[in-house]
Design an enzyme around this catalytic site. Structure first.
Site, mmCIF file in Angstrom:
data_model
loop_
_atom_site.group_PDB
_atom_site.id
_atom_site.type_symbol
_atom_site.label_atom_id
_atom_site.label_comp_id
_atom_site.label_asym_id
_atom_site.label_seq_id
_atom_site.Cartn_x
_atom_site.Cartn_y
_atom_site.Cartn_z
ATOM 1 N N GLU A 154 0.822 -1.214 0.000
ATOM 2 C CA GLU A 154 0.000 0.000 0.000
ATOM 3 C C GLU A 154 0.857 1.266 0.000
ATOM 4 O O GLU A 154 0.541 2.251 -0.676
ATOM 5 C CB GLU A 154 -0.921 -0.012 1.228
ATOM 6 C CG GLU A 154 -1.789 1.223 1.434
ATOM 7 C CD GLU A 154 -2.784 1.442 0.306
ATOM 8 O OE1 GLU A 154 -3.727 0.674 0.201
ATOM 9 O OE2 GLU A 154 -2.588 2.393 -0.468
ATOM 10 N N LYS A 185 5.327 3.993 -10.133
ATOM 11 C CA LYS A 185 4.031 3.962 -9.450
ATOM 12 C C LYS A 185 2.899 3.681 -10.440
ATOM 13 O O LYS A 185 1.974 2.934 -10.145
ATOM 14 C CB LYS A 185 3.811 5.288 -8.712
ATOM 15 C CG LYS A 185 4.765 5.436 -7.516
ATOM 16 C CD LYS A 185 4.775 6.868 -6.998
ATOM 17 C CE LYS A 185 5.687 7.012 -5.796
ATOM 18 N NZ LYS A 185 5.954 8.454 -5.505
#
Lengths: 410, 410
Positions: free
Chosen positions: B127, B203
């Site tokens: 996360e 990302k």
């Protein structure tokens, strides 16, 4: 085989029906479980349906769902809150998991229904009750396990936001914008719950109760709606470069909970400024996490149905028990306090002689800028305590003076 | 008792250490589990620490964590990506759950490490690798179980966003703004990964791989950074009422994946316009859900540490298995395509005679507005295919002409 009983086949209910039918095969591959809607509760047999559905699935009798031992999960998408409450309670008592979209049932009964679900070791999940398609309840539940949430703020009602956008952009009177919203299907025939802020207060009550782990009863939340905004107010807001939004806000500080729903004037720098039409934006403030924003469609068939299915999936995956939150049911119900701040007031006087009568008193509360125009007086107070706001309202009401007020956050 | 081995005691590692120590008692009440950090891997024994920590907890030898059978969970907060990769792999092989914040390890190895974790029936959670404190990976994993994500778009790197904000607001040259960012601790001594867009591409690769269920290798993502922006460009952007943002974007359409990281000029109407300083904003588009926005602190000690602890809690609650995603490891690695669109180009010519040489060719690609000023030519193309963009770049490079380009989304 997982059998589902669906309560209601309106907009959201038919969305749920469609998604489950379309995704059935995918669900089976993913968890090796067949998911089937076994029965659907409706009100009238003859009504035209949004979906193509076998008549044998339909029933007018809730007992055919609630007493059916083969049904594992009950999904509530009813509009009648009393029927919904009774069905949900009954379903939990009969050892069924429950997923609901109804904020009107969740807000006043969250603690009771959550407690019942825990006793029965079943799920009581309500992601779709706040923010439509925005995943907010489940992320919030996760956050509070690690972080302390200290503030919640949001545009939580798409209908009022649509009306305010329309009023502001086209300089329309409230009732014209409302009619347009009704025509577009955003507002209901009886729009009271939306325009008076009750719907926002319910959602704020749910978010706050989950976040602070204490009952925050929506009956006690200070609640002021948007139906008193006049076109003159819109002109004044534009003059100040501010735009009105109906915002629900709560915070916890030194053990006290503050909460209110009220129109707030925001500037271009505010994240709320550019939230238009029926969209929702929810801000959470966590001690570790800082400020988080969640934005998306706050209502609508597919977004809301999707949130319901997310809860269903969590039940099927068996992780629902950890999603049942801890609320101390024994704590006293909290009567939250309102917010101090900069405030805008517009008074409309029937009789000019009332002007001085009202003003000479209230201008003593705070530094205050006055703009008089015929029978309208606009007063911008630099800082009012919530108590002062209530006193001003009382005085205006005592004199029979029409008024509108809004907190200024810009 | 849950024993944790912590790799790294830098900014994020010390944040993790602090939260676990502060929250220990709370965790125990909630799940009746003691959580303890048993060992911490560091690089140098003598270094001054951000946290007050018992020397006996520290070790220079990763084996003291990876081979310790009492350690259940390994948290990776290392900066050296090679050491981190080896430790993570080793930890999974030794039947430990792994939580990591390292996008540089996750991006190229997500499929391999996820597959290994599944074989071992352990968790591999990440996360914190995207969006710092913003809960994005776990909500995304939930969404894809019901909905089809078709587009992802985000400001994913706080350092470049800080630099761009600084350049735009104070009309500073790139290297001055970079120095300020380094001074404030936002940018590293070697800022390459940030300013060239590689960090954003990693990302984007992680989000896209999770969302589309297919490897989207970051090596293949078109990637153009912000280090060529000149003050002249800033002036031109302001003239057009646009502001530059470094945006990673991917979409899936007709089975093709498109992905790119590039500077994008956005107008006041864009949600990205008001994202300032080191904040991140991520937009997800789902077929049912519509557009969702997630906004918050993209980095920093507490937000990132908080995301790590959220993963740890999911492991303790035993719901991690459902969080391990399905990626078909056999699919061919996807080479995504870039984006067609409106484009801004600035060429700076050493020799004026090169101007015609370059321009006569490339203005044929599309309707194009030219602004010449001394040795600078600004060209705004109404519509270029990605292939055209590459051809223009090649021609400019061939002539030794300095250039900067940016997609226009406003």
């Amino acid at each position: 085989m997982i059998n589902i009983g669906l309560l209601g086949l309106g907009t959201v209910g038919s969305g749920v029906y469609e998604i489950i039918n379309q995704q059935g095969l995918f669900f089976k591959n993913q968890w090796n479980e067949d998911i089937k809607i076994k029965k659907v509760l409706i009100k009238h047999k003859e009504k035209e349906r949004f979906v193509d559905i076998d008549d044998n699935l339909l029933t007018l009798n809730p007992k055919e769902i609630l007493d059916d031992e083969e049904i594992d999960i009950v999904i509530d998408a009813l509009s009648d809150r009393e029927v919904a409450y009774n069905c949900i309670k009954n379903a939990l008592e009969n050892n069924k998991h429950v997923v609901t979209a109804s904020k009107a049932v969740v807000a006043p009964n969250l603690c009771e229904l959550q407690y019942l679900a825990k006793q029965k070791r079943k799920a009581f999940l309500f992601e779709a009750s706040v923010g439509g398609g925005i995943p907010i309840i489940n992320p919030l539940k996760q956050m509070i396990e690690v972080d302390n949430i200290v503030q919640i703020e949001g545009i939580l009602n798409g209908t009022t936001n649509y009306i305010l956008t329309k009023m502001y952009e086209e300089e329309l009177p409230f009732y014209v914008a409302l009619k347009d919203a009704q025509h577009k299907g955003y507002a209901e025939l009886d729009p009271t719950d939306d325009i008076k802020g009750y719907d926002t207060a319910r959602k704020l009550s749910i978010l706050s109760t989950v976040a602070y782990g204490q009952k925050v009863n929506f009956d006690y939340i200070d609640c002021y709606g948007i139906d008193k905004i006049a076109v003159e107010d819109i002109y004044a807001f534009k003059e100040m470069d501010l735009t009105p939004k109906l915002i629900g806000k709560s915070k916890i500080k030194d053990g006290n909970i503050y909460a209110a729903v009220e129109p707030v004037l925001v500037s271009k720098d505010s994240s709320f400024f550019s939230v238009k039409d029926a969209f929702n934006l929810i801000l959470l403030n966590g001690l570790n996490t800082g400020e988080l924003h969640f934005y998306g469609q706050g209502a609508g068939k597919n977004p809301t149905a999707n949130s319901i299915i997310l809860d269903v999936i969590n039940i099927i995956k068996g992780i629902y028990e950890s999603e049942n939150i801890n609320i101390d049911d024994n704590t006293q119900e909290y009567k939250p306090l309102g917010f101090d701040g900069k405030y805008y007031f517009r008074f409309t006087f029937k009789d000019v002689k009332d002007i001085d009568l009202l003003l000479e008193d209230i201008v003593q509360y705070s530094q205050c800028k006055l703009i008089k125009e015929n029978k309208n007086v606009i007063a911008i107070f630099e800082w009012l305590s919530r108590k002062n706001v209530d006193e001003i309202i009382n005085k205006a009401q005592g004199l029979g003076v029409d008024y509108f007020y809004s907190r200024i956050d810009g």
